[in-house]
Design a protein around this motif. Structure first.
Motif, short mmCIF file in Angstrom:
data_model
loop_
_atom_site.label_atom_id
_atom_site.label_comp_id
_atom_site.label_asym_id
_atom_site.label_seq_id
_atom_site.Cartn_x
_atom_site.Cartn_y
_atom_site.Cartn_z
N ARG A 19 0.53 -1.19 -0.15
CA ARG A 19 0.01 -0.19 -0.01
C ARG A 19 0.37 0.99 0.70
O ARG A 19 0.36 2.36 0.15
N ALA A 20 1.86 0.74 0.23
CA ALA A 20 2.45 2.57 0.35
C ALA A 20 3.24 2.86 -1.05
O ALA A 20 3.49 4.50 -1.32
N GLY A 21 2.48 1.59 -2.58
CA GLY A 21 2.51 2.84 -3.59
C GLY A 21 4.55 2.44 -4.32
O GLY A 21 4.75 2.82 -5.58
N LEU A 22 4.74 1.70 -3.86
CA LEU A 22 6.16 0.90 -4.41
C LEU A 22 6.35 0.43 -5.83
O LEU A 22 5.03 -0.19 -5.88
N PRO A 23 7.20 -0.03 -6.45
CA PRO A 23 6.84 -0.20 -7.66
C PRO A 23 7.35 -1.57 -7.34
O PRO A 23 7.97 -2.09 -6.04
N ALA A 24 6.43 -3.52 -7.60
CA ALA A 24 6.36 -4.47 -7.53
C ALA A 24 7.56 -5.07 -6.92
O ALA A 24 8.09 -5.74 -6.26
N HIS A 25 9.02 -4.80 -8.19
CA HIS A 25 10.10 -5.16 -8.07
C HIS A 25 10.98 -4.39 -6.51
O HIS A 25 11.79 -5.04 -5.81
N GLY A 26 10.03 -3.30 -5.34
CA GLY A 26 10.55 -2.70 -4.74
C GLY A 26 10.06 -2.81 -3.28
O GLY A 26 10.51 -3.33 -2.43
N VAL A 27 8.85 -4.47 -3.37
CA VAL A 27 8.42 -3.95 -2.37
C VAL A 27 9.56 -5.53 -0.62
O VAL A 27 9.89 -4.95 0.08
N THR A 28 9.92 -6.65 -1.89
CA THR A 28 10.41 -7.37 -1.15
C THR A 28 11.35 -6.93 -0.33
O THR A 28 12.05 -6.79 0.80
N GLY A 29 12.24 -6.01 -1.53
CA GLY A 29 13.46 -4.81 -0.42
C GLY A 29 12.98 -4.58 0.38
O GLY A 29 13.59 -3.83 1.46
N THR A 87 12.80 3.42 17.59
CA THR A 87 11.34 4.51 16.81
C THR A 87 12.61 5.43 15.77
O THR A 87 11.64 5.49 15.11
N PHE A 88 13.51 6.39 16.41
CA PHE A 88 14.39 6.58 15.61
C PHE A 88 14.66 5.96 14.29
O PHE A 88 14.38 6.41 12.92
N ALA A 89 14.66 4.22 14.06
CA ALA A 89 15.75 4.27 12.95
C ALA A 89 14.72 3.36 12.04
O ALA A 89 14.92 3.35 11.10
N LEU A 90 13.63 3.18 13.27
CA LEU A 90 12.11 2.60 11.85
C LEU A 90 11.93 3.87 10.84
O LEU A 90 11.47 3.75 10.29
N ASP A 91 11.99 5.14 12.31
CA ASP A 91 11.34 7.00 11.00
C ASP A 91 12.83 6.20 9.94
O ASP A 91 11.73 7.13 8.93
N LEU A 92 13.47 6.22 10.27
CA LEU A 92 14.58 6.32 8.51
C LEU A 92 14.00 5.55 7.94
O LEU A 92 14.17 6.15 6.48
N ILE A 127 11.72 4.04 7.41
CA ILE A 127 9.64 4.57 6.72
C ILE A 127 10.48 5.66 5.92
O ILE A 127 9.53 6.13 4.71
N ALA A 128 10.96 7.15 6.28
CA ALA A 128 11.45 7.76 5.09
C ALA A 128 12.62 7.60 3.59
O ALA A 128 11.92 7.94 3.08
N GLY A 129 12.71 6.10 4.32
CA GLY A 129 13.59 5.98 2.91
C GLY A 129 12.05 4.69 1.87
O GLY A 129 12.06 6.09 0.74
N ILE A 130 11.45 4.73 2.26
CA ILE A 130 10.51 3.93 1.49
C ILE A 130 9.36 5.03 1.20
O ILE A 130 9.72 4.96 -0.20
N GLU A 131 8.96 6.00 1.68
CA GLU A 131 8.46 6.89 1.10
C GLU A 131 9.23 8.22 0.11
O GLU A 131 8.44 8.33 -1.60
N ALA A 132 10.74 8.44 0.59
CA ALA A 132 11.82 9.01 -0.63
C ALA A 132 11.68 8.58 -2.34
O ALA A 132 11.07 8.80 -2.86
N MET A 133 11.89 6.89 -1.59
CA MET A 133 11.66 6.17 -2.97
C MET A 133 10.33 5.48 -4.11
O MET A 133 10.36 5.87 -5.24
N VAL A 134 8.98 5.77 -3.34
CA VAL A 134 8.11 5.76 -3.78
C VAL A 134 7.95 7.65 -4.73
O VAL A 134 7.86 7.46 -5.74
#
Length: 252
Positions: A150-160, A235-240, A242-249
Motif C-alpha cells: 500500500r506504500a506505492g512502491l513498484p512491485a520489484h521494490g516490495v521485498t527489498g 523508533t528513530f531507526a524505524l522512522d528513517l 519508513i522515510a526511505g520507503i517514502e523517498a523511493m515512492v
C-alpha cells in the motif's frame, strides 16, 4: 530464510503430511499437540533453548518421553510448532483497510515483532533455522506484504522494503533480547548493569577513548532508563526506514 543444516525443506513439520492435531492412533490420554506445544513454549521461555529436551518436557507434563512421539517425530518438529505458536501473539492489522495509514500499520507490525523477539529470546535462532511456513507465521508475513504494497512502491521494490524493515527489527530485537537475558543473569537492574559496564569501559585504554568520543551522541539520544534509550533508538531507526520507503515512492 535459511534452513537447518542436515534437514531438507521437506522435513518441515508443516510439509510432511502429519496430522496437526491429535497424533496417531493409540496415543496416551490427557495429551494433545496443543498442550504439548504450549508447555514447550513455557519451558523455552523459562529455561531457554539450550536446556530444552524431550525428556525435560515429558517431566513437565508428567508423562514418559516416548509418549511425546505419538504427536511429533522429532524435537525439531516440536520446536517448529512452538515457533509458529508464538506468532499467534501478534495482533495483526487489517491491511486492506484503506482508512488506516500504512506507515502506522507498518510501525505497529515492526514494534510488535520486536516485542515478540524480546519476550521469547529463543525465537530468533529458530526463525533463522526453519522455513517459517506455519499458519501464524504466514499470516504475519501476509499482513506485512499487504501493508508495504500500500506504500506505492513498484512491485520489484516490495521485498527489498520488507527486508530493510524486518531484518533491522530482527537484528535489533535479537540483540536486545540477548542483552536483557545477560542482565537478568547478573541480578542487576538494566540501569545498574549499564552504569557498571560504562565504568569498566572507562578503565580500558583505547576503548575508553572511543566511548568518550560517543558520549555526546549518547547524551543527545536522551532517556532516563535503558528501556527509554532502546525505545528511542528503535523508533528513530524505524522512522528513517519508513522515510526511505517514502523517498523511493516519490522517485517513481
Amino acid at each position: 530464510m535459511t534452513k537447518q543444516a542436515g534437514r531438507s525443506a521437506r522435513d518441515s513439520v508443516w510439509l510432511e503430511g502429519k496430522p496437526r492435531r491429535g497424533g496417531r492412533g493409540g496415543q496416551p490420554s490427557g495429551l494433545d499437540r496443543e498442550r504439548i506445544t504450549g508447555t514447550s513454549v513455557r519451558l523455552l521461555d523459562a529455561e531457554g533453548l539450550a536446556k530444552f529436551s524431550m525428556r525435560r518436557l515429558a517431566a513437565e507434563l508428567n508423562v514418559t518421553a516416548m509418549s511425546l512421539y505419538w504427536y511429533v517425530d522429532t524435537k525439531d518438529d516440536l520446536l517448529e510448532l512452538a515457533l509458529d505458536a508464538v506468532y499467534a501473539e501478534l495482533k495483526l492489522p487489517d491491511p486492506d483497510d484503506t482508512g488506516e495509514d500504512w506507515r502506522e500499520q507498518l510501525r505497529g507490525l515492526a514494534t510488535a515483532y520486536r516485542e515478540l523477539l524480546v519476550r521469547h529470546p529463543w525465537l530468533s535462532p529458530l526463525a533463522g533455522r526453519f522455513l517459517n511456513i506455519g499458519p501464524h507465521s504466514l499470516a504475519f508475513s501476509r499482513a506485512v506484504q499487504r501493508v508495504v504494497r500500500r506504500a506505492g512502491l513498484p512491485a520489484h521494490g516490495v521485498t527489498g522494503a520488507i527486508s530493510a524493515v524486518f531484518q533491522f527489527v530482527y537484528g535489533y530485537g535479537t540483540i536486545e533480547s540477548h542483552f536483557l537475558t545477560r542482565i537478568a543473569d547478573t541480578g542487576l537492574s538494566p540501569e545498574e548493569y549499564f552504569e557498571q559496564a560504562m565504568a569498566l569501559v572507562d578503565e580500558v585504554p583505547g576503548t575508553a577513548e572511543i566511548i568518550g568520543e560517543s558520549r555526546d551522541i549518547m547524551a543527545a539520544r536522551g532517556g532516563d532508563t535503558v528501556a527509554e534509550m532502546l525505545d528511542r533508538d528503535f523508533t528513530f531507526a524505524l522512522d528513517l526506514l519508513i522515510a526511505g520507503i517514502e523517498a523511493m515512492v516519490a522517485r517513481g
